[in-house]
Design a protein around this motif. Structure first.
Motif, PDB file in Angstrom:
ATOM      1  N   GLY A 161      -5.277   0.761   0.776  1.00 17.95           N
ATOM      2  CA  GLY A 161      -4.803   0.509  -0.583  1.00 17.95           C
ATOM      3  C   GLY A 161      -5.701  -0.429  -1.350  1.00 17.95           C
ATOM      4  N   ALA A 162      -5.177  -0.882  -2.486  1.00 16.96           N
ATOM      5  CA  ALA A 162      -5.970  -1.682  -3.429  1.00 16.96           C
ATOM      6  C   ALA A 162      -5.844  -3.171  -3.133  1.00 16.96           C
ATOM      7  CB  ALA A 162      -5.524  -1.381  -4.852  1.00 16.96           C
TER       8      ALA A 162
ATOM      9  N   CYS B  91       0.836  -1.207   0.000  1.00 15.49           N
ATOM     10  CA  CYS B  91       0.000   0.000   0.000  1.00 15.49           C
ATOM     11  C   CYS B  91       0.872   1.259   0.000  1.00 15.49           C
ATOM     12  CB  CYS B  91      -0.908   0.049   1.223  1.00 15.49           C
ATOM     13  SG  CYS B  91      -2.194  -1.214   1.211  1.00 15.49           S
TER      14      CYS B  91
ATOM     15  N   LEU C  59      -2.134  -4.756  -7.844  1.00 12.10           N
ATOM     16  CA  LEU C  59      -1.190  -3.916  -7.099  1.00 12.10           C
ATOM     17  C   LEU C  59      -0.699  -4.592  -5.816  1.00 12.10           C
ATOM     18  CD1 LEU C  59      -2.852  -0.400  -7.574  1.00 12.10           C
ATOM     19  CD2 LEU C  59      -1.007  -1.428  -8.894  1.00 12.10           C
TER      20      LEU C  59
ATOM     21  N   GLY D  66      -7.978  -0.650  -7.203  1.00 13.91           N
ATOM     22  CA  GLY D  66      -6.943  -0.325  -8.179  1.00 13.91           C
ATOM     23  C   GLY D  66      -6.253   0.985  -7.882  1.00 13.91           C
ATOM     24  N   SER D  67      -5.612   1.560  -8.906  1.00 14.87           N
ATOM     25  CA  SER D  67      -4.936   2.855  -8.746  1.00 14.87           C
ATOM     26  C   SER D  67      -5.998   3.924  -8.495  1.00 14.87           C
ATOM     27  CB  SER D  67      -4.145   3.189 -10.008  1.00 14.87           C
ATOM     28  OG  SER D  67      -5.045   3.405 -11.093  1.00 14.87           O
ATOM     29  N   ILE D  68      -5.583   5.026  -7.906  1.00 17.27           N
ATOM     30  CA  ILE D  68      -6.545   6.097  -7.605  1.00 17.27           C
ATOM     31  C   ILE D  68      -7.204   6.593  -8.889  1.00 17.27           C
ATOM     32  CG2 ILE D  68      -6.749   8.473  -6.714  1.00 17.27           C
ATOM     33  CD1 ILE D  68      -4.565   7.584  -4.611  1.00 17.27           C
ATOM     34  N   GLU D  69      -6.397   6.782  -9.952  1.00 12.88           N
ATOM     35  CA  GLU D  69      -6.953   7.248 -11.240  1.00 12.88           C
ATOM     36  C   GLU D  69      -7.925   6.213 -11.813  1.00 12.88           C
ATOM     37  OE1 GLU D  69      -3.698   6.687 -10.743  1.00 12.88           O
ATOM     38  OE2 GLU D  69      -2.976   8.714 -10.345  1.00 12.88           O
TER      39      GLU D  69
ATOM     40  N   GLN E 231       2.665   2.134  -3.477  1.00 16.44           N
ATOM     41  CA  GLN E 231       1.886   2.783  -4.540  1.00 16.44           C
ATOM     42  C   GLN E 231       0.520   3.218  -4.005  1.00 16.44           C
ATOM     43  OE1 GLN E 231       1.559   0.670  -8.222  1.00 16.44           O
ATOM     44  NE2 GLN E 231       0.302   2.243  -9.156  1.00 16.44           N
TER      45      GLN E 231
ATOM     46  N   SER F 145      -3.150   3.811  -3.714  1.00 13.73           N
ATOM     47  CA  SER F 145      -4.223   3.097  -4.412  1.00 13.73           C
ATOM     48  C   SER F 145      -5.448   3.066  -3.506  1.00 13.73           C
ATOM     49  CB  SER F 145      -3.763   1.680  -4.761  1.00 13.73           C
ATOM     50  OG  SER F 145      -3.263   1.022  -3.604  1.00 13.73           O
TER      51      SER F 145
ATOM     52  N   GLU G 266      -6.287   2.423 -16.834  1.00 15.86           N
ATOM     53  CA  GLU G 266      -5.508   2.283 -15.591  1.00 15.86           C
ATOM     54  C   GLU G 266      -5.909   0.989 -14.870  1.00 15.86           C
ATOM     55  OE1 GLU G 266      -6.846   5.155 -16.490  1.00 15.86           O
ATOM     56  OE2 GLU G 266      -5.093   6.476 -16.668  1.00 15.86           O
TER      57      GLU G 266
END
Length: 296
Positions: A193-194, A122, A199, A166-169, A125, A127, A149
């Motif tokens: 996190g994700a 986490c 991830l 997943g990723s924030i975007e 990256q 997420s 993404e």
């Protein structure tokens, strides 16, 4: 009567959890104290009288819920007679220990390693996750696949409730598209996190060695595992599924459906909270659900 025992995951924790179990008898107290020694800190202090913030740290939350569930299952004694078991994410480890496939010590060590590995992933990256309400699974899967993404379906909790990860975007883009597609709500979750997404690959790699070197025996009854919602008793298959679980989806809806198809007539939730009872009822309103209680 076929009874399914189900074990909750992260999110079921509350301050004061397990205090009654600690005070129950010398055996339960000894297990909590053994856990303090294994973990190298007094998790009981945080569980019984820490702050919500302290309890929310992944490296505390996961072993805390595991301990509550496993010690409660053990305290049920003769009353613990599962025809089948399953656990939601982290709860899969509680289910395996309670069903005799993993020792208490090994289960706790793995849960602690898992929590620390997830925390590291986490931090590596940024997420997130989001709950999507009011859409069918297929639509959510299709829209996630369209986003460039990283974003995937992570928790199939019950019909009409799917958590994406997943990723924030990736999650932000998917939330917009899913709302446009008719989701009643697309709610970002307050998580580190994700979880259950690609991830988590670094955590999976880290945990794989630990799981592979841990002894897993055949459980006393089938365990329905998260990755494909199917029933297993073979230790090698159980191990492989546990490793795949960190990056794979939690197929809880399908797990409950499969347990019902295999004759489950009652579901007993073993651990803090009642989240799983609610999810089971959303799959089948008629089925009996209850919380595990000692001396009843």
């Amino acid at each position: 009567m076929k009874t399914a025992y189900v074990f909750p995951g992260q999110g079921a924790q509350f301050v004061g959890m397990g205090q009654d179990l600690y005070n129950l008898n010398e055996q339960t107290k000894a297990l909590f104290e053994k856990a303090n020694d294994i973990l190298g800190f007094r998790i009981t202090d945080i569980m019984f009288s820490g702050t919500e913030e302290d309890l929310k740290q992944t490296n505390v939350t996961q072993p805390a819920i595991f301990l509550h569930s496993v010690i409660l299952a053990g305290a049920l004694g003769e009353d613990f007679k599962p025809s089948m078991v399953a656990g939601h994410s982290l709860g899969e480890f509680s289910a395996l220990v309670s069903a005799g496939a993993l020792s208490f010590e090994d289960g706790l060590k793995l849960v602690s390693q898992r929590a620390n590995a997830m925390q590291k992933a986490c931090q590596a990256q940024p997420s997130t996750m989001a709950a999507i309400l009011g859409l069918d699974d297929e639509t959510v899967e299709k829209i996630c696949a369209q986003v460039e993404e990283v974003v995937v379906p992570a928790n199939y909790n019950c019909p009409g409730q799917l958590v994406i990860s997943g990723s924030i975007e990736g999650v932000d883009k998917a939330c917009v598209l899913l709302t446009e597609a008719g989701a009643k709500r697309a709610l970002k979750l307050n998580v580190g996190g994700a979880f259950h997404s690609p991830l988590m690959e670094p955590a999976k790699v880290e945990l794989q060695t630990a799981i592979e070197s841990t002894e897993i025996k055949a459980p006393i009854c089938p365990i329905y595992q998260n990755v494909d919602a199917k029933a297993y008793t073979d230790p090698a298959a159980i191990k492989a599924n546990l490793i795949a679980q960190l990056t794979g989806a939690v197929r809880w809806t399908q797990t409950v459906q499969n347990m019902l198809a295999d004759g489950a007539e009652a579901f007993v939730e073993v651990g803090p909270g009642n989240v799983l009872q609610g999810l089971v009822k959303k799959v089948d309103r008629k089925v009996s659900t209850s919380a595990a209680k000692i001396g009843e």
